[in-house]
Design an enzyme around this catalytic site. Structure first.
Site, PDB file in Angstrom:
ATOM      1  N   ASP A  67       0.875  -1.161   0.000  1.00 27.13           N
ATOM      2  CA  ASP A  67       0.000   0.000   0.000  1.00 27.13           C
ATOM      3  C   ASP A  67       0.922   1.223   0.000  1.00 27.13           C
ATOM      4  O   ASP A  67       2.117   1.110   0.287  1.00 27.13           O
ATOM      5  CB  ASP A  67      -0.892  -0.031   1.243  1.00 27.13           C
ATOM      6  CG  ASP A  67      -1.810   1.170   1.334  1.00 27.13           C
ATOM      7  OD1 ASP A  67      -2.362   1.586   0.301  1.00 27.13           O
ATOM      8  OD2 ASP A  67      -1.956   1.715   2.447  1.00 27.13           O
ATOM      9  N   ASP A  96      -0.127   5.087   1.060  1.00 30.56           N
ATOM     10  CA  ASP A  96      -0.352   6.003   2.179  1.00 30.56           C
ATOM     11  C   ASP A  96      -0.215   5.271   3.507  1.00 30.56           C
ATOM     12  O   ASP A  96      -0.909   4.281   3.751  1.00 30.56           O
ATOM     13  CB  ASP A  96      -1.745   6.637   2.074  1.00 30.56           C
ATOM     14  CG  ASP A  96      -1.905   7.473   0.816  1.00 30.56           C
ATOM     15  OD1 ASP A  96      -1.289   8.540   0.749  1.00 30.56           O
ATOM     16  OD2 ASP A  96      -2.647   7.043  -0.097  1.00 30.56           O
TER      17      ASP A  96
END
Length: 308
Positions: A31, A33
């Protein structure tokens, strides 16, 4: 530790254990963020981790529910934050995958009404998906008299800072046609901002439309399987040879579990170790599936294993 014994075990690992785990995997999915960066600051050591993984022959992908920018803009951000070897084809955002779904799976023969920002619109444009042109609705325009496009065959909801009542009302009208597809880029309810503030996510806007239309959206992003299917279709990924690294239990970790990947939680973003341990003791099947196999403080912990 790196095998099936780690499944859903929420094991905190370091050093040699991380090295053993990485040696057992060919593909690493991150991922962005809260894992690779926070805002405009790269997580300490993240550029070096990505460089070393690729140098050691691992295939690295970035799987994000953030639909605010198109892939070419993500490449620019990676470069700006010191990542020297991230290519556009390494990035799979919910905006890109939504466009791919509309083009390749749904094969929509008509227009898409979009509640979404520039990132969503640009990916649809890049994919050749036709959108309803945004009307310059004045303050006196209402759902009673605004024009509706008869060629709309799908409604797509993503993050939209300009979300308003009229957009919601138009989408409701289109969705009264049972043949009209209802899609959402991702289910994220909110996103953290600097200074302790938050902003509503795509999931919040989708929930409003689901309530108003009495329909459920097909969600493209994590934790659904389609984003992994996008990557696997292009790069022939084996789930058993893949590791998903994220900061959010209900999206990143559940996505990995749903797709048959090993999962790792980093503690540099939204979810906490306490929450993961509470989920481990839950009676809810979904919460149990959101328990990571492994936990690290940060992907900085990879450096010790990669530099040996």
């Amino acid at each position: 530790m790196a095998g099936a014994a780690g499944r859903g075990g929420c094991h905190t690992i370091r050093g040699a254990q991380i090295k053993e785990l990485l040696q057992s995997k060919r593909n690493v999915l991150f991922d962005c963020d809260g894992v690779i960066w926070n805002g405009e600051t790269a997580v300490t050591g993240a550029p070096e981790v990505v460089r070393l993984l690729k140098q050691q022959g691992k295939r690295v992908f970035f799987v994000t529910n953030n639909c605010t920018r198109p892939r070419e803009n993500y490449v620019q951000k990676f470069s700006r934050l010191g990542f020297t070897d991230v290519a556009e084809e390494d990035i799979f955002s919910s905006a890109y995958c939504s466009a791919a779904y509309l083009r390749d799976v749904a094969r929509v023969q008509g227009k898409v009404f979009v509640i979404g920002c520039y990132g969503v619109q640009k990916e649809l444009l890049n994919a050749g998906v036709t959108m309803v042109e945004e009307d310059d609705d004045g303050p006196d325009v209402s759902i009673y008299d605004c024009p509706l496009d008869p060629d709309v065959k799908a409604v797509l909801v993503g993050y939209d800072e300009k979300f308003n009542f009229l957009k919601l009302a138009k989408a409701c009208c289109y969705l009264r046609n049972s043949e009209c597809l209802f899609l959402a880029t991702d289910p994220d309810p909110w996103h953290p901002l600097r200074g302790g503030r938050v902003t509503p996510g795509s999931g919040s806007l989708t929930a409003a439309l689901e309530t108003a239309s009495n329909r459920k959206a097909t969600v493209i992003g994590k934790p659904g399987r389609f984003m992994f299917e996008c990557i696997a279709g292009q790069f022939n990924l084996d789930p058993e040879q893949s590791l998903m690294v994220g900061d959010r239990l209900e999206t990143d970790v559940l996505f990995g579990t749903n797709c048959g990947l090993s999962t790792m939680l980093t503690l540099t973003g939204v979810s906490t170790l306490k929450e993961a341990e509470e989920y481990k003791g839950s009676d809810s099947p979904e919460k149990k599936d959101s328990v990571p196999d492994y936990v690290v403080e940060s992907i900085t912990d990879f450096l010790e294993a990669l530099e040996e």
